[in-house]
Design a protein around this motif. Structure first.
Motif, PDB file in Angstrom:
ATOM      1  N   ASN A 298      95.594  40.508 -61.508  1.00  0.00           N
ATOM      2  CA  ASN A 298      96.323  40.961 -60.327  1.00  0.00           C
ATOM      3  C   ASN A 298      95.571  40.637 -59.041  1.00  0.00           C
ATOM      4  O   ASN A 298      94.384  40.345 -59.031  1.00  0.00           O
ATOM      5  CB  ASN A 298      96.634  42.466 -60.408  1.00  0.00           C
ATOM      6  N   GLN A 299      96.294  40.694 -57.931  1.00  0.00           N
ATOM      7  CA  GLN A 299      95.752  40.328 -56.638  1.00  0.00           C
ATOM      8  C   GLN A 299      94.628  41.261 -56.212  1.00  0.00           C
ATOM      9  O   GLN A 299      93.651  40.838 -55.571  1.00  0.00           O
ATOM     10  CB  GLN A 299      96.876  40.335 -55.583  1.00  0.00           C
ATOM     11  N   ALA A 300      94.761  42.549 -56.555  1.00  0.00           N
ATOM     12  CA  ALA A 300      93.724  43.508 -56.181  1.00  0.00           C
ATOM     13  C   ALA A 300      92.384  43.143 -56.819  1.00  0.00           C
ATOM     14  O   ALA A 300      91.334  43.244 -56.182  1.00  0.00           O
ATOM     15  CB  ALA A 300      94.144  44.913 -56.602  1.00  0.00           C
ATOM     16  N   ALA A 301      92.435  42.712 -58.091  1.00  0.00           N
ATOM     17  CA  ALA A 301      91.196  42.317 -58.770  1.00  0.00           C
ATOM     18  C   ALA A 301      90.590  41.091 -58.101  1.00  0.00           C
ATOM     19  O   ALA A 301      89.370  40.988 -57.949  1.00  0.00           O
ATOM     20  CB  ALA A 301      91.482  42.022 -60.243  1.00  0.00           C
ATOM     21  N   ARG A 302      91.458  40.170 -57.675  1.00  0.00           N
ATOM     22  CA  ARG A 302      90.950  38.977 -56.995  1.00  0.00           C
ATOM     23  C   ARG A 302      90.278  39.350 -55.679  1.00  0.00           C
ATOM     24  O   ARG A 302      89.205  38.842 -55.349  1.00  0.00           O
ATOM     25  CB  ARG A 302      92.092  38.003 -56.749  1.00  0.00           C
ATOM     26  N   GLN A 303      90.926  40.228 -54.914  1.00  0.00           N
ATOM     27  CA  GLN A 303      90.330  40.660 -53.653  1.00  0.00           C
ATOM     28  C   GLN A 303      89.015  41.392 -53.891  1.00  0.00           C
ATOM     29  O   GLN A 303      88.066  41.261 -53.111  1.00  0.00           O
ATOM     30  CB  GLN A 303      91.318  41.569 -52.900  1.00  0.00           C
ATOM     31  N   LEU A 304      88.963  42.165 -54.972  1.00  0.00           N
ATOM     32  CA  LEU A 304      87.726  42.876 -55.303  1.00  0.00           C
ATOM     33  C   LEU A 304      86.606  41.880 -55.614  1.00  0.00           C
ATOM     34  O   LEU A 304      85.460  42.055 -55.170  1.00  0.00           O
ATOM     35  CB  LEU A 304      87.963  43.805 -56.495  1.00  0.00           C
ATOM     36  N   MET A 305      86.943  40.828 -56.361  1.00  0.00           N
ATOM     37  CA  MET A 305      85.944  39.811 -56.679  1.00  0.00           C
ATOM     38  C   MET A 305      85.459  39.097 -55.416  1.00  0.00           C
ATOM     39  O   MET A 305      84.264  38.845 -55.249  1.00  0.00           O
ATOM     40  CB  MET A 305      86.528  38.802 -57.668  1.00  0.00           C
ATOM     41  N   ILE A 306      86.396  38.767 -54.528  1.00  0.00           N
ATOM     42  CA  ILE A 306      86.019  38.098 -53.285  1.00  0.00           C
ATOM     43  C   ILE A 306      85.119  39.009 -52.454  1.00  0.00           C
ATOM     44  O   ILE A 306      84.125  38.551 -51.849  1.00  0.00           O
ATOM     45  CB  ILE A 306      87.282  37.697 -52.488  1.00  0.00           C
ATOM     46  N   MET A 307      85.453  40.308 -52.408  1.00  0.00           N
ATOM     47  CA  MET A 307      84.631  41.255 -51.666  1.00  0.00           C
ATOM     48  C   MET A 307      83.231  41.347 -52.270  1.00  0.00           C
ATOM     49  O   MET A 307      82.224  41.347 -51.551  1.00  0.00           O
ATOM     50  CB  MET A 307      85.288  42.633 -51.667  1.00  0.00           C
ATOM     51  N   MET A 308      83.166  41.379 -53.601  1.00  0.00           N
ATOM     52  CA  MET A 308      81.868  41.446 -54.265  1.00  0.00           C
ATOM     53  C   MET A 308      81.058  40.161 -54.031  1.00  0.00           C
ATOM     54  O   MET A 308      79.852  40.210 -53.810  1.00  0.00           O
ATOM     55  CB  MET A 308      82.064  41.680 -55.765  1.00  0.00           C
ATOM     56  N   LEU A 309      81.761  39.010 -54.045  1.00  0.00           N
ATOM     57  CA  LEU A 309      81.077  37.749 -53.777  1.00  0.00           C
ATOM     58  C   LEU A 309      80.570  37.695 -52.341  1.00  0.00           C
ATOM     59  O   LEU A 309      79.500  37.148 -52.064  1.00  0.00           O
ATOM     60  CB  LEU A 309      82.023  36.569 -54.046  1.00  0.00           C
ATOM     61  N   GLY A 310      81.358  38.270 -51.409  1.00  0.00           N
ATOM     62  CA  GLY A 310      80.923  38.324 -50.017  1.00  0.00           C
ATOM     63  C   GLY A 310      79.656  39.151 -49.856  1.00  0.00           C
ATOM     64  O   GLY A 310      78.726  38.770 -49.129  1.00  0.00           O
ATOM     65  N   LYS A 311      79.600  40.290 -50.544  1.00  0.00           N
ATOM     66  CA  LYS A 311      78.388  41.117 -50.496  1.00  0.00           C
ATOM     67  C   LYS A 311      77.216  40.399 -51.159  1.00  0.00           C
ATOM     68  O   LYS A 311      76.081  40.482 -50.680  1.00  0.00           O
ATOM     69  CB  LYS A 311      78.658  42.447 -51.189  1.00  0.00           C
ATOM     70  N   ALA A 312      77.525  39.679 -52.250  1.00  0.00           N
ATOM     71  CA  ALA A 312      76.463  38.912 -52.915  1.00  0.00           C
ATOM     72  C   ALA A 312      75.924  37.819 -51.986  1.00  0.00           C
ATOM     73  O   ALA A 312      74.717  37.550 -51.970  1.00  0.00           O
ATOM     74  CB  ALA A 312      76.996  38.295 -54.204  1.00  0.00           C
ATOM     75  N   LYS A 313      76.817  37.216 -51.186  1.00  0.00           N
ATOM     76  CA  LYS A 313      76.378  36.187 -50.236  1.00  0.00           C
ATOM     77  C   LYS A 313      75.441  36.778 -49.190  1.00  0.00           C
ATOM     78  O   LYS A 313      74.401  36.188 -48.862  1.00  0.00           O
ATOM     79  CB  LYS A 313      77.603  35.571 -49.555  1.00  0.00           C
TER      80      LYS A 313
END
Length: 426
Positions: A298-313
């Protein structure tokens, strides 16, 4: 400063020849020695002029009929010269066989390890690693990365059996009572939801809909409902309040009593479901797989992954701020350990040497024509004047000595001929 010896030799030959001829014809120098010297300077002049012409013909067009076609040799034969240089560089000086032969005797790994022993060189390597890592993390929060991670998780999790371990975990949690706190928290949240005015409004709406549907069944039920409303026997407002009170009491009991019948029944359902998962029941397993796919896709999971990747960056950029951060120090210490280990492991060094040389050989075989192309491009980038200037800059002094040699050799030959003639005649 470029040598002028060629010009000087020509001037000396011409001046000597003219001076002696003037002396012989007008000043009475009749001795044989003067005639022999005049012959020598005459031959020197011819040799100097011939070599001057030959050298000049390499670079310039000499405007003499018929002969001019054989002058300006370098420019007219530029293509042949270029291809000759390319062939010499690629097939003789830097041929794959010669480079490979040179590589055989070079201990590449040993040299690299020796270079890395120098702290300055080692810090440069750390700086390079830091720059590479920063570039890798620069686009970590790009939406495409999130999609890639999502698809990667999907493909990997599809091959993983989640049902059995999930069933074992769920059964263990229920038996140990580790879920009771969560159930109590959910019950408390349910109590808050029940007390919310919106819940009462929804319940009242549902009661009205149910009552209207009941009235439509037949005339007798419609009459009973009408009489109940008129007499006050049916009061939906009071009924809604009563249902909310009962639900609230039930939720509070459910939250506070661990042995409440509903909680015990819930535990039975959870244990039964965990058993079905362990037995790989198709219905229970299908439910888990559907839940897994919904969570991943789902889209929410994708946004969560992007948010987590942003924090990882952000964390990565902080960790790579300079070569003195804990992460870079750990990387540096790890590399030092590897260097020390390699320094003592001759077999590994030999294997690395073989791999590096094999890789260089493959790259050389693949891109060797590029060497010739670079030489060709560099030569054709020069115009005729620039090319001639570069050639003259490199070999100009040698060409001057050619002219000197022409004058000297011509003079010696002239003197020899004059001497032989004198010996023959006298």
């Amino acid at each position: 400063m470029k040598s002028k010896i060629g010009h000087i030799s020509l001037l000396v030959a011409v001046f000597g020849f003219v001076a002696l001829e003037v002396g012989i014809h007008f000043l009475g120098l009749d001795a044989h020695i003067w005639r022999m010297l005049a012959t020598g300077f005459e031959a020197a002049t011819i040799g100097a002029l011939a070599d001057w012409f030959a050298v000049s013909a390499l670079f310039y067009e000499i405007p003499i009929p018929v002969i001019r076609r054989h002058t300006n040799i370098i420019v007219k034969n530029r293509e042949k010269l270029t291809e000759g240089i390319v062939d010499m560089v690629t097939n003789k000086w830097l041929s794959p066989e010669i480079i490979q032969e040179k590589l055989k005797g070079v201990p590449i790994t040993e040299n690299i390890l020796e270079l890395l022993q120098d702290p300055k060189n080692f810090e440069k390597v750390l700086v390079l690693i830091r720059m590479l890592l920063l570039r890798l993390t620069a686009h970590l929060d790009h939406p495409k990365i999130g999609v890639y991670v999502q698809n990667l998780l999907k493909s990997q999790l599809q091959e993983v059996d989640l049902a059995s371990p999930l069933g074992e975990w769920m059964a263990d949690v229920v038996r140990k009572g580790n879920h009771e706190a969560l159930v109590g928290l959910l019950a408390q949240e349910a109590s808050k939801s029940i007390q919310d005015p919106g819940t009462r409004r929804i319940l009242l709406t549902k009661l009205k809909i149910a009552l209207e549907a009941y009235q439509k069944q037949d005339w007798f039920k419609k009459s009973a409902v009408w009489i109940g409303i008129k007499t006050g026997g049916i009061d939906l407002e009071m009924l809604a309040d009563r249902i909310v009170e009962i639900a609230l009491i039930l939720a509070e009991e459910f939250a506070n009593e661990e042995n409440h019948p509903l909680r015990l029944k819930l535990n039975e359902y959870l244990l039964e479901f965990s058993h079905l998962l362990q037995q790989k029941d198709p219905v229970a397993t299908g439910y888990v797989e559907q839940l897994r796919d919904n969570l991943i896709q789902n889209q929410a999971a994708r946004q969560l992954m992007i948010m987590m990747l942003g924090k990882a960056k952000i964390l990565a950029e902080e960790a790579l701020e300079n070569v003195h951060t804990p992460l870079m120090q750990w990387i540096g210490n790890s590399i030092k350990d590897i260097i020390r280990s390699l320094g003592k492991d001759e077999e590994t060094k030999q294997n690395m040497d073989a791999w590096i040389k094999a890789s260089l050989t493959d790259v050389l075989d693949k891109f060797h024509p590029e060497i010739g192309e670079m030489v060709r491009t560099s030569l054709w980038r020069l115009d005729d004047k620039a090319m001639m200037f570069q050639i003259k800059d490199k070999v100009g002094d040698d060409l001057q000595y050619i002219r000197l040699n022409g004058a000297v050799v011509g003079g010696l030959v002239g003197l020899t001929i004059a001497l032989l003639r004198w010996l023959w005649l006298y």
